[in-house]
Design an enzyme around this catalytic site. Sequence first.
Site, short mmCIF file in Angstrom:
data_model
loop_
_atom_site.label_atom_id
_atom_site.label_comp_id
_atom_site.label_asym_id
_atom_site.label_seq_id
_atom_site.Cartn_x
_atom_site.Cartn_y
_atom_site.Cartn_z
N ASP A 50 22.76 53.83 31.69
CA ASP A 50 23.43 54.95 32.33
C ASP A 50 22.95 56.28 31.75
O ASP A 50 22.43 56.35 30.63
CB ASP A 50 24.95 54.85 32.13
CG ASP A 50 25.58 53.73 32.95
OD1 ASP A 50 24.91 53.25 33.89
OD2 ASP A 50 26.72 53.36 32.64
N LYS A 72 24.89 57.63 37.12
CA LYS A 72 25.59 58.33 38.19
C LYS A 72 25.96 59.71 37.68
O LYS A 72 26.46 59.86 36.57
CB LYS A 72 26.85 57.58 38.62
CG LYS A 72 26.59 56.16 39.10
CD LYS A 72 27.90 55.46 39.41
CE LYS A 72 27.67 54.00 39.76
NZ LYS A 72 26.84 53.83 40.95
N MET A 185 36.36 62.19 32.67
CA MET A 185 35.68 62.73 33.86
C MET A 185 36.53 63.78 34.58
O MET A 185 36.60 63.81 35.80
CB MET A 185 35.28 61.60 34.81
CG MET A 185 34.32 60.59 34.19
SD MET A 185 34.08 59.09 35.17
CE MET A 185 35.58 58.18 34.77
#
Length: 268
Positions: A50, A72, A185
């Site tokens: 990631d 992502k 996030m």
Amino acid sequence: MDSVTIQPTSTLPHYLHGSVTLVGAGPGDPELLTVKALNSILDADVILYDFLVSPEIVALFPKQSHAIAVGKRCNGQSTSQQTINELLLQYAQLGKKVCRLKGGDPFIFGRGGEEALFLEQHNIQCAIIPGITAAMGCCSYSGIPLTHRQVSRGFTVITAHSQKDTHQINWQALVELQHSLVFYMGLNRAEQIAAQLMRHGMAASTPIAIISQGTTPNQSQLITSLAQLPEQLAKHALPSPALIVVGDVVTYHHQIHNTLLRDIEYYL
């Protein structure tokens, strides 16, 4: 980054038997890798990693391994979960030892559960190696104890990944828990988070910390209150990834100074 090419799974040689290990890389500091995680990295034929895996950890990848970035990013370059699943399956069916490397812990907002279930459905051997999740790593480096028996009965981690998520959160329940709250996030929605907590009864003076790029040499943080957060954010731009911590435990950062980060930048 290597290009991603997927072969139809029906054409792959099913007589070969590989394996996949879902590995937590921790919050950024390479020294926070577990021994088991490092061994999996060094033993891998293929590493799918990631974007949250730090450059210092990527530098540890063996030269002979085939490394593919499959991260992502919000409103940026991303690899779909379907593509990641197909890559895991493809390389395992080719007999490869695959290390699926994730920031933090694979089972805490890392979609590790989804990938493990997908591999189980396709009869692929799968091992899971936990990692230090961002909540623990970033708060420890910042001198913030997630639990302290005088002020916190526990801690709760919440994702604020999308606008839709913030509307689905049971804010009243979070306020009544009397827990330290950790939002993953949520940097782009920090002001909305503070507003919702106050709207549902949390005191405007409640301390809040935003920890940016935690456990890395670039770590910085903003320490303020729910009411003062919008004003402070307007003055201090913090880069992602960032973690939001809410609760009285934040006040201990003034008293607990982690010597691992002597030069950390604080905003008050």
